[in-house]
Scaffold this active site. Structure first.
Site, mmCIF file in Angstrom:
data_model
loop_
_atom_site.group_PDB
_atom_site.id
_atom_site.type_symbol
_atom_site.label_atom_id
_atom_site.label_comp_id
_atom_site.label_asym_id
_atom_site.label_seq_id
_atom_site.Cartn_x
_atom_site.Cartn_y
_atom_site.Cartn_z
ATOM 1 N N HIS A 150 3.563 -11.453 -27.759
ATOM 2 C CA HIS A 150 4.293 -12.453 -28.548
ATOM 3 C C HIS A 150 3.483 -12.992 -29.733
ATOM 4 O O HIS A 150 4.026 -13.719 -30.569
ATOM 5 C CB HIS A 150 4.728 -13.632 -27.671
ATOM 6 C CG HIS A 150 5.761 -13.259 -26.648
ATOM 7 N ND1 HIS A 150 6.942 -12.638 -26.994
ATOM 8 C CD2 HIS A 150 5.777 -13.389 -25.292
ATOM 9 C CE1 HIS A 150 7.663 -12.407 -25.889
ATOM 10 N NE2 HIS A 150 6.972 -12.845 -24.842
ATOM 11 N N ASP B 261 8.019 -4.967 -21.318
ATOM 12 C CA ASP B 261 8.109 -6.329 -20.788
ATOM 13 C C ASP B 261 9.571 -6.768 -20.925
ATOM 14 O O ASP B 261 10.300 -6.231 -21.770
ATOM 15 C CB ASP B 261 7.205 -7.245 -21.623
ATOM 16 C CG ASP B 261 7.143 -8.679 -21.114
ATOM 17 O OD1 ASP B 261 6.183 -9.015 -20.398
ATOM 18 O OD2 ASP B 261 8.061 -9.464 -21.453
ATOM 19 N N HIS C 278 10.687 -9.363 -22.204
ATOM 20 C CA HIS C 278 10.899 -10.056 -23.484
ATOM 21 C C HIS C 278 10.560 -9.164 -24.675
ATOM 22 O O HIS C 278 9.693 -8.296 -24.585
ATOM 23 C CB HIS C 278 10.027 -11.315 -23.535
ATOM 24 C CG HIS C 278 10.255 -12.239 -22.380
ATOM 25 N ND1 HIS C 278 9.423 -12.272 -21.272
ATOM 26 C CD2 HIS C 278 11.231 -13.146 -22.156
ATOM 27 C CE1 HIS C 278 9.877 -13.179 -20.410
ATOM 28 N NE2 HIS C 278 10.974 -13.728 -20.913
ATOM 29 N N ASP D 17 8.174 -8.714 -15.590
ATOM 30 C CA ASP D 17 9.232 -9.734 -15.556
ATOM 31 C C ASP D 17 10.614 -9.078 -15.640
ATOM 32 O O ASP D 17 11.633 -9.773 -15.664
ATOM 33 C CB ASP D 17 9.034 -10.818 -16.631
ATOM 34 C CG ASP D 17 8.468 -10.298 -17.930
ATOM 35 O OD1 ASP D 17 8.498 -9.068 -18.137
ATOM 36 O OD2 ASP D 17 8.017 -11.119 -18.749
HETATM 37 N N1 Q9C Z 1 9.173 -23.028 -19.765
HETATM 38 C C1 Q9C Z 1 5.634 -13.089 -21.478
HETATM 39 O O1 Q9C Z 1 6.314 -12.588 -20.601
HETATM 40 N N2 Q9C Z 1 9.193 -19.430 -21.975
HETATM 41 N N3 Q9C Z 1 5.943 -14.273 -22.012
HETATM 42 C C2 Q9C Z 1 9.002 -20.037 -20.698
HETATM 43 C C3 Q9C Z 1 9.819 -21.847 -19.235
HETATM 44 C C4 Q9C Z 1 8.146 -18.529 -22.366
HETATM 45 C C5 Q9C Z 1 7.112 -14.977 -21.633
HETATM 46 C C6 Q9C Z 1 10.176 -20.904 -20.376
HETATM 47 C C7 Q9C Z 1 8.297 -17.147 -21.809
HETATM 48 C C8 Q9C Z 1 7.146 -16.317 -22.256
HETATM 49 C C9 Q9C Z 1 4.354 -12.432 -21.901
HETATM 50 ZN ZN ZN Z 2 7.725 -11.229 -20.748
#
Ligand code: Q9C
Ligand code: ZN
Length: 357
Positions: free
Chosen positions: A172, A209, A211, A296
């Site tokens: 990210h 991933d 995301h 994830d």
């Molecule tokens: N507060 C990766 O999987 N948002 N990043 C979290 C809960 C961020 C994911 C929401 C998600 C980041 C590397």
């Molecule tokens: Zn992720």
């Protein structure tokens, strides 16, 4: 499979906002500890890398990181916790989080770092899931160093693939802003390290991933020598990128392939689209491959919604290897937040990878 780990990656331990509560971040040291436990009960060889022990190593790592990351941003990652600490704005065991973010502005004043110490934390981040605590910088560098070490091992030992337990993750981050638990883009570090030996080399990136890897996409968006492809949840975090019409720009037009998938997608749908991504990489014919591997996508993940089970990672690993042959591959850990299943999921992926040759 050789799996690289640096104990310093376990030091970073921060918080995030969940609804109205500050809670321990999902991206926690327990993730890597669980993976280490599973590896120790397997036949794979875990190798320890220790960045902290060598200063010259650190210097050359910083040079590689600087290829894709701004110097003021890196200084912020290194110094901001201590600056807050000196003014007693954070506890020794606390984390600093951003408060105010720059937005598009008619006066265009948002494009330089503000002086205010709180404001700077917002300037160098795009969300609130990237807290900085006292040891974050050590873990961030250790993680980037694992990506670099993975490439060095691929080259010197003539391996076909290697896994690096990179934590914090990287996809990210675009080199100017932290976000989504990411501070330094480990994929960009691996690519720079490869090109240190092979300038101008064609590199493929497969981001699986859950995301979209907005940071990796951004870094390579205008680069025709780097093909980035990602399969990710449609309209999910990081929200503002990941659409299929983002195809690259200038020279890089055509070297970016986004494959957004509906939340809740089945493994059958997933594998069908994975095939598209792999085929596109095959056509690009890179001399090395980097996999951004996130778990994830697992069916129980709190931050993802695909219906992928442990055994499916074997199919995923095998499909990639079977169709891309023996391109040297650095497999870098990104997300995945169901701690109890992370080890089994990684071992399943590796089993498939090894069976796919
Ligand atoms: N507060 C990766 O999987 N948002 N990043 C979290 C809960 C961020 C994911 C929401 C998600 C980041 C590397
Ligand atoms: Zn992720």
């Amino acid at each position: 499979m050789i799996i690289l780990h640096d104990p310093a990656t376990l030091l970073h331990d921060t918080v995030e906002l969940l609804g109205s509560k500050l809670v321990p971040a999902y991206e926690s040291p327990a993730r890597v500890r669980a993976i280490l436990e599973s590896i120790s009960n397997s036949h794979h060889s875990l190798e320890h890398v220790r960045l902290e022990s060598r200063d010259d190593d650190k210097q050359s790592l910083l040079e590689i990181i600087a290829d894709s990351h701004g110097s003021e941003y890196l200084a912020h990652l290194r110094d901001s916790f201590l600056q807050w600490r000196e003014k007693d704005l954070v506890e020794e065991n606390g984390s600093i989080l951003p408060e105010c973010f720059p937005v598009a502005n008619k006066a265009n004043s948002a494009n330089r770092p503000p002086k205010d110490i709180f404001a700077r934390t917002g300037y160098f981040a795009f969300d609130m899931s990237s807290g900085i605590m006292k040891d974050s910088y050590k873990s961030i560098l250790a993680s980037a160093n694992l990506a670099r070490s993975a490439v060095e091992r691929l080259r010197s030992d003539d391996l076909s693939a290697i896994v690096a337990l990179t934590r914090p993750p990287g996809h990210h981050c675009n080199g100017r802003k932290a976000g989504g638990y990411c501070y330094v883009n480990n994929v960009a570090v691996a690519a720079s390290q490869w090109r240190k030996h092979a300038p101008g080399a064609k590199i493929g990136i497969l981001d699986i991933d859950f995301h979209h890897g907005n940071g990796t996409q951004d870094i390579f968006y205008a680069d025709s020598n780097t093909f980035y492809t990602s399969i990710h949840g449609e309209d999910e975090f990081p929200y503002y990128t990941g659409n299929a019409d983002e195809e690259g720009v200038d020279e890089g037009l055509g070297a970016n392939l986004n494959i957004p998938l509906r939340p809740g997608s089945s493994v059958e749908a997933y594998l069908e689209f994975l095939r598209l991504a792999i085929d596109a990489l095959g056509v690009f014919a890179p001399e090395m491959l980097i996999v951004s591997l996130g778990f994830d996508t697992f069916r129980l993940d709190p931050l993802g919604s695909f219906q992928i089970d442990t055994a499916d990672y074997e199919t995923i690993g095998r499909s990639i290897r079977e169709r891309l042959g023996n391109i040297p591959t650095a497999i870098l850990l990104e997300g995945g937040y169901v701690v109890e299943h992370l080890g089994a999921n990684l071992l399943s992926f590796i089993r498939g990878w090894e069976a796919g040759r």
